[in-house]
Each structure stands twice: as structure tokens, then as C-alpha cells.
Scaffold this active site. Structure first.
Site, PDB file in Angstrom:
ATOM      1  N   TYR A 117       0.847  -1.184   0.000  1.00 18.36           N
ATOM      2  CA  TYR A 117       0.000   0.000   0.000  1.00 18.36           C
ATOM      3  C   TYR A 117       0.886   1.239   0.000  1.00 18.36           C
ATOM      4  CZ  TYR A 117      -3.650  -3.318   1.475  1.00 18.36           C
ATOM      5  OH  TYR A 117      -4.515  -4.381   1.571  1.00 18.36           O
ATOM      6  N   SER A 150     -13.324  -5.219   1.970  1.00 17.45           N
ATOM      7  CA  SER A 150     -14.330  -4.581   1.100  1.00 17.45           C
ATOM      8  C   SER A 150     -15.749  -5.043   1.409  1.00 17.45           C
ATOM      9  CB  SER A 150     -13.994  -4.847  -0.387  1.00 17.45           C
ATOM     10  OG  SER A 150     -12.768  -4.272  -0.731  1.00 17.45           O
ATOM     11  N   PRO A 151     -16.148  -5.067   2.691  1.00  9.24           N
ATOM     12  CA  PRO A 151     -17.506  -5.516   3.029  1.00  9.24           C
ATOM     13  C   PRO A 151     -18.592  -4.553   2.558  1.00  9.24           C
ATOM     14  CG  PRO A 151     -16.452  -4.575   4.962  1.00  9.24           C
ATOM     15  CD  PRO A 151     -15.403  -4.642   3.892  1.00  9.24           C
ATOM     16  N   LEU A 152     -18.192  -3.340   2.168  1.00  8.63           N
ATOM     17  CA  LEU A 152     -19.140  -2.360   1.650  1.00  8.63           C
ATOM     18  C   LEU A 152     -19.056  -2.248   0.127  1.00  8.63           C
ATOM     19  CD1 LEU A 152     -18.600   0.350   4.402  1.00  8.63           C
ATOM     20  CD2 LEU A 152     -20.624  -1.075   4.087  1.00  8.63           C
ATOM     21  N   GLY A 153     -18.510  -3.284  -0.515  1.00 11.47           N
ATOM     22  CA  GLY A 153     -18.422  -3.255  -1.972  1.00 11.47           C
ATOM     23  C   GLY A 153     -17.597  -2.094  -2.480  1.00 11.47           C
ATOM     24  N   PHE A 208     -19.593   1.030  -2.645  1.00 11.52           N
ATOM     25  CA  PHE A 208     -20.821   1.032  -3.439  1.00 11.52           C
ATOM     26  C   PHE A 208     -22.062   0.989  -2.559  1.00 11.52           C
ATOM     27  CE2 PHE A 208     -24.179  -1.142  -5.881  1.00 11.52           C
ATOM     28  CZ  PHE A 208     -24.263  -0.295  -6.975  1.00 11.52           C
ATOM     29  N   PHE A 209     -22.032   0.208  -1.485  1.00  9.27           N
ATOM     30  CA  PHE A 209     -23.224   0.088  -0.651  1.00  9.27           C
ATOM     31  C   PHE A 209     -23.372   1.255   0.333  1.00  9.27           C
ATOM     32  CE2 PHE A 209     -22.653  -4.339  -2.030  1.00  9.27           C
ATOM     33  CZ  PHE A 209     -23.897  -4.524  -2.606  1.00  9.27           C
TER      34      PHE A 209
END
Length: 344
Positions: free
Chosen positions: A60, A206-209, A212-213
Site C-alpha cells: 500500500y 471490502s464488506p461495503l463493496g 458502493f453500498f
């Protein structure tokens, strides 16, 4: 603000906060570099809020995110956190290469310890699997690093079920990091059951897409030109129009529940089991506080079923990565058999 509890991650003794913080976007891939002072404030806010499981990687930046974490953890903060970092991705002549050979594993660990300004890494993952090196060879070097006290627990990311089994036979794996959200559910078929059979914890990135979500298709309009997400298949053209339908249905359900769509999506991941720790990333304290709010969102079995019908395989269009992207070739990867290794 909801109280952030603790959980066992895997069966080797590690404990973490039930919600983690992915730090990648503070330094890499998601648009312009964020002000260091603001990111340190966010990290301190997270730790004081009870979110003590921090996730970074040598790639990163590269390196700059670990340097940031090293600065943020000074002054007694280090003792309060569970710090995870990763090796395996490196740049060779401007191109990304995945490495799992012993010399690289050791050199990468030493580099991370120096940048993070610590004596031992709590959880050390292989970020992607080197498909040229038998996983047993990589694990033997990681086992040595555990014995030397340079790392405490071992993890893998984007490994196949077969690779996980082979790695676990050399030294117990504490956690598997994988993409898991309402629109990334392929891990449920084989990888999640394998982890549960072996007593391995699950860390959902990336549990929130990838945002996106949280805000739906409008997020794409706001992305900077150098934001990596702008080029991902799910955020482009017809795919985005199709995926908008899923977001709208999640948003409708969230409105009925009295929460945000992001909180509903994150709550769904939390409800997958007590062995799952999501690590949403953010660069804003307000968004971070919203993520903590997801811990207060309780879902009934009927609501879980409704969300899963919204998030069926047909509901999402586009691959997780593009064919030329750094993650595409190494998703759920296997390695060659140990008998093929001749470089020891």
C-alpha cells in the site's frame, strides 16, 4: 455510539475487535494521497472507539501506509492494537509480481517491522499466493519467523481451499482474508466452510463493496481520475446500471430498518458468524462512526434471507477485478506441489 466488542480470531489465541479498520485507502489506490495528520487522527479515533484491529500491507503505497501506521502507533498506542500487515506483492520494473520464496518472505518481514517501528507483527498475511512456489515452502519460512518472535500469527489472502489446507498442515493458519460482501459471495461455497472446518478466522475486506453500498452509483461520479475503482468492471457502463438495481433494493430495505444502506450491508457481514471480522476502510471519521453504527443493526433470519435474495449471483454484473488488474490472476489461487520445488 455502539460498543465495539471483542472476538476470537481463529483458534490459535488471537483476539481482535469485532470490527477492524482497513487502512489502504489512506495511502493508496483510492484517489489523491490523504493528509497524514488527518489519517493519524482517524486511526487514533478508531482505537479510542474500540476498533483496534488495523490492517495494512507493504504494497500500500508501496510502503507509505506502513510508515503512516508506524507514526500513528507511537506514544503507547501500539500496546492497544492488533496490527495486521501483508507481504507478497512487489514491483518489478513497474509491474506487479507476487512472491512467496523464503528470501523474499524474510526480507519483506524485516522491512515491515522497520517501517511500522515495531518488534513483532501480530498477524502476517501473504496478500496473494505465488503460483510458482509451493505453499509449504512459504509457510516454512513464516513458521521460522513465528519461532523467532517476529510475527505472532499467520494469515493468507485470496487462497484456494486446497492451498489453505496445505498451508495449515505446515503451521496453523489464524485467519484467511477474503472479499465478502453482498456482491462478493463466491467464497461461501468452498472457502468459508474450509476455514470453519479447520478453525480459521475469517477477515472480510471490502464488506461495503468498495464504497458502493454506502452511496450507490453516485460514488463513481465523485471518484478522482487516479482512483483505482474507476476502472473496475462493476463500476462501468452497463454493469453499473445493472448493479444500481441491487443498491436501490438494499437502500429501500435500509430505510425501513432506519439505518443507512452501508450499515445494512455491513450488518449482513457481521451476521455471517462470530468467526467473521469485517475490515471496512475509510478516510473520514463520519463514515467510520457510521460503520460502528452497523453493530447496532440486528437482522432477523427473514431479513437475512431477503438480503440474500436481493444479492443473488444474477443481481451483480461485472467481475471483482479486470483481467489486467493486480488481483485478477491471483484470486483463490493454488500453488504447485511440493515435489516440484528445486530451489531450496
Amino acid at each position: 455510539m455502539a460498543k465495539v466488542g471483542r472476538m476470537k480470531l481463529g483458534s490459535q489465541g488471537m483476539q481482535v475487535s469485532v470490527l477492524g479498520l482497513g487502512c489502504m485507502g489512506m495511502s493508496a489506490f483510492y484517489g489523491p494521497l490523504k493528509p497524514e495528520e488527518d489519517m493519524i487522527k482517524l486511526i487514533h479515533h478508531a482505537v479510542h472507539s474500540g476498533v483496534t484491529f488495523l490492517d495494512t500491507a507493504e504494497f500500500y503505497g508501496p510502503h507509505t501506509n506502513e510508515v503512516l501506521l508506524g507514526k500513528a502507533l507511537k506514544g503507547g498506542i501500539r500496546e492497544k492494537v492488533e496490527l495486521a500487515t501483508k507481504f507478497g506483492d512487489c514491483l518489478v520494473d513497474g509491474n506487479m509480481e507476487v512472491r512467496g520464496d523464503p528470501a523474499y518472505v524474510r526480507a519483506a518481514c524485516e522491512g515491515s517491522l522497520k517501517r511500522l517501528q515495531i518488534d513483532s507483527i501480530d498477524l502476517y498475511y501473504q496478500i496473494r499466493i505465488d503460483t510458482r512456489v509451493p505453499i509449504e515452502i512459504t509457510m516454512r519460512e513464516l513458521k521460522k519467523l513465528v519461532e523467532e518472535g517476529k510475527i505472532k500469527y499467520i494469515g493468507l489472502s485470496e487462497a484456494s481451499a486446497a492451498t489453505i489446507r496445505r498451508a495449515h498442515a505446515v503451521h496453523p493458519i489464524t485467519a484467511i482474508q477474503l472479499e465478502w460482501s453482498l456482491w462478493a459471495r463466491d467464497v461461501e461455497e468452498e472457502i468459508v466452510p474450509t476455514c470453519r472446518e479447520l478453525g480459521i478466522g475469517i477477515v472480510a475486506y471490502s464488506p461495503l463493496g468498495r464504497g458502493f453500498f454506502t452511496s450507490g452509483p453516485k460514488m463513481v461520479e465523485k471518484l478522482a481520475n487516479d482512483d483505482y475503482r474507476k476502472h473496475m468492471p462493476r463500476f462501468q457502463g452497463e454493469n453499473l446500471e445493472h448493479n444500481k438495481i441491487m443498491f436501490e433494493r438494499v437502500n429501500e430495505m435500509a430505510t425501513k430498518k432506519g439505518c443507512t444502506p452501508g450499515q445494512l450491508a455491513l450488518a449482513w457481514v457481521h451476521h455471517q458468524g462470530s468467526d467473521v471480522c469485517p475490515i471496512p476502510g475509510t478516510t473520514k471519521i463520519g463514515n467510520f462512526d457510521q460503520n460502528i453504527g452497523a453493530l447496532s443493526v440486528k437482522l432477523t433470519p427473514e431479513e437475512m434471507a431477503e438480503l440474500e435474495s436481493i444479492a443473488s449471483a444474477e443481481a451483480v454484473k461485472g467481475d471483482r477485478y479486470g483481467s489486467g488488474d493486480m488481483g485478477f490472476t491471483w484470486m483463490h489461487s493454488d500453488t504447485p506441489p511440493l515435489s516440484s520445488w528445486t530451489s531450496e
